[in-house]
Design a protein around this motif. Structure first.
Motif: not given
Length: 662
Positions: A41, A400-401, A404, A409-410, A441, A642, A648, A652, A657-658
């Motif tokens: 991340c 994906k959500n 996140r 998280g990621y 979210h 995902w 991404h 998250d 981020t990823w």
């Protein structure tokens, strides 16, 4: 040397960039906890350490009551579930009732043990479950090289004093040693533990995982004299020998005589009461009778011996896993799904001898006995009219959500490897179902998700067949063409054809299940096997182990369940109370398939009080604590699966981020 040959290679149906689980690459080293397997991340610090700091800050802010570390042992459930979930951190305490830790599983006077897993983080285990590492003699079966490396650097005496030994079973390219189990040898018996978790911090604190175990006594002198055995014993011994583990006589601590530490040592235990059927995978190209002894053909073979209520005819099957390989539509629909749909309707044929754990006397050549010890007693092949038949295949894969918004998280997504190429295939997308009912979210704690694990995304691997409600017959996917299914998915149609898992009497009562499988197998040909050469050969790449749980393996309730810890204490002249928790197989061991007072029924449980309170569970209802809705909710129009190999950019809940490139 492994030959590529015809069939599964790196370039066709199992190129699987990451078959089972993957090692971290590009993760910045730091002082924080370890366990990230892939990606990072933001690239500014150890992503996992950041995740845990964010969780602690969140709890301090919102005042969420959570469990951390090894909490006090949970209360005894009146009706033990089929298996148990691992305890979680950063969720409300009530959702950990009835759950276990690694320490719960390994406590007591263990003389020696086999510890098998893909990833074994000894830094974490030494702090979280030190009881495991105090066992006098441990044989580690591992999938990564860091276990012996850590030992040489941090505990070299364990090697020089021959307390620990290591074996990394040989696998072909793209294969892994992925089996996750303990074999714990006590003075009075042994404990077999099969789990879904790696022995690392992520898996055992913020991701959903589960475990099944059962205690077994030593054989009586009469059993030893007649070389009594059971199908469970033969399955276990054959698997251990295929790992390449041989063992030998050793002088253990506090002993004056040498004793065998190896596969054949398990011949001394009575596994005839096993409440599960072992389903194993070992690498190789298996021919003749062997091709149905491993992987998905073994699961199919075991299911074909079972008889289920007629309501399950054509019912859906579900697969829930934490890694997805590359496979063709033919393999998924005509090979794997067909295996999951084995079984026959009750009353169509005699059920005599359908038990899978009866005690028998094995043949002299035990190691090469590919037919199980009780195979001659099993039911005859079903006629087409009596078969349960094929049902729709529902695959649970987080969006994906959901990644996140998960607890880590990621970072959690790094332990759920599925490439965009594999997850996005047209024969996969229409079958995808969500982990939860959430679509946005939402970081608050909600109670509507089974066992409070909405944000504890899955590392668990489970497969089951369930009875669809009126609003979900399971037929719609099979009746549509592939183009129609893909088009409807893209247009968002058909998303409401499945019953809302948060509503309806069928869910409140617990959805009925035909059977449940729990183990290390993910969704890939490498794990389950792929037929070759006109179905005359099965190609497997990985070592896997799981348990199939069926109603006919549930015996009558015993007044005093065998507890290997209590029995060992009695041998030493001590009196102790048995542990408060066990799985159903411990309380109701297989009894030979004799007459039962009433037919046992499997149902899904969505909360601890459903799984174990006397007010909601009858004596002949067995509950499966699957930590997701059954039936699972379908992907909605805006849901995207995902993928761990794509960038991404949307942060998250922790603001990270990823980047798959690390």
């Amino acid at each position: 040397r492994w030959e590529s040959g015809a069939g599964m290679t790196a370039s066709d149906s199992d190129e699987i960039v990451f078959v089972g689980e993957t090692r971290g690459v590009g993760v910045v080293a730091g002082d924080g906890p370890r366990g990230v397997k892939r990606g990072r991340c933001d690239g500014t610090a150890d992503g996992e350490a950041l995740a845990y700091r964010a969780l602690e800050a969140r709890d301090a802010h919102i005042g969420t009551v959570t469990e951390t570390g090894n909490a006090q042992q949970s209360t005894l459930l009146v009706n033990p579930p089929l298996f148990r979930l691992f305890r979680m951190e950063y969720i409300p305490t009530k959702h950990n009732d009835g759950c276990v830790t690694v320490s719960d599983l390994v406590r007591g006077p263990v003389r020696w043990a086999v510890v098998s897993n893909f990833k074994i983080d000894l830094d974490f285990i030494s702090q979280a479950s030190p009881e495991l590492l105090t066992i006098p003699r441990i044989v580690f079966l591992h999938g990564q090289d860091d276990v012996p490396q850590w030992t040489r650097q941090n505990a070299p005496n364990k090697i020089t004093e021959k307390q620990w030994s290591f074996l990394k079973p040989q696998v072909p390219q793209w294969g892994t040693h992925h089996s996750k189990f303990f074999l714990l040898v006590f003075p009075a018996g042994c404990r077999v533990v099969v789990m879904t978790a790696n022995l690392c911090q992520l898996d055992l604190t913020v991701m959903s995982n589960a475990v099944w175990w059962q205690d077994f006594p030593k054989k009586t002198p009469a059993q030893l004299a007649r070389h009594a055995s059971s199908e469970f014993e033969e399955d276990l011994l054959l698997y251990l020998n295929r790992l390449g583990w041989r063992g030998g006589d050793e002088l253990l601590a506090d002993s004056t005589e040498k004793e065998l530490v190896g596969p054949e040592a398990f011949r001394q235990f009575d596994f005839s009461g096993a409440g599960a059927k072992l389903i194993r995978s070992v690498p190789g190209r298996h021919k003749t009778n062997e091709r149905t002894c491993w992987g998905h053909p073994a699961l199919h073979r075991a299911l074909e011996k079972q008889r289920f209520p007629k309501e399950f005819k054509g019912s859906p099957v579900l697969g829930q896993f934490s890694s997805m390989g590359s496979f063709s539509e033919k393999w998924l629909d005509d090979e794997f799904c067909v295996s999951l749909c084995g079984g026959a309707v009750k009353g169509t044929e005699s059920t005599k001898g359908t038990g899978t754990a009866s005690t028998t006397t094995p043949s002299a050549d035990k190691q090469n006995n590919f037919r199980s010890a009780s195979s001659e007693l099993l039911a005859q092949k079903s006629t087409d009219a009596s078969k349960l038949g094929k049902g729709a295949l529902h695959l649970i894969w987080p969006t994906k959500n959901e990644i996140r918004d998960s607890l880590a998280g990621y970072v959690s997504g790094g332990s759920i490897p599925g490439s965009a190429k594999n997850v996005g295939k047209p024969h996969v997308l229409p079958k995808l179902h969500k982990w939860s009912t959430s679509s946005g979210h939402e970081t608050s704690t909600r109670d509507d998700h089974p066992f409070g694990r909405r944000r504890a995304v899955p590392h668990i691997k489970t497969f089951a067949r369930y009875l669809a409600g009126d609003g979900d017959t399971g037929e719609d996917e099979d009746e549509r063409t592939e183009d129609e299914r893909t088009k409807e998915t893209e247009n968002g149609k058909g998303k409401d054809t499945a019953k809302d898992p948060t509503k309806g009497s069928s869910i409140g009562a617990g959805t009925m299940l035909a059977w449940v499988f729990l183990g290390s197998h993910n969704l890939s040909g490498a794990a389950w096997g792929k037929f070759e050469l006109n179905n005359t050969q099965l190609n497997l790449l990985s070592y896997e182990l799981g348990v199939l749980l069926t109603p006919n393996l549930v015996g009558k309730r015993v007044s005093t369940p065998f507890c290997v810890i209590a029995a060992s204490a009695l041998l030493a002249g001590q009196a102790v109370d048995p542990p408060g928790m066990t799985c159903l197989a411990g309380a109701r061991p297989f009894d030979g398939g004799g007459e039962k007072s009433k037919e046992v029924e499997f149902r899904h449980a969505s909360a601890v009080n459903t799984a174990g309170s006397s007010g909601t569970a009858s004596g002949n209802t067995a509950f499966a604590p699957l930590p997701y809705h059954v039936p699972p909710p379908r992907y909605e129009t805006d849901d995207k699966p995902w993928t761990f190999d794509e960038t991404h950019a949307e942060p998250d809940w922790r603001g990270q981020t990823w980047d798959p490139r690390g």
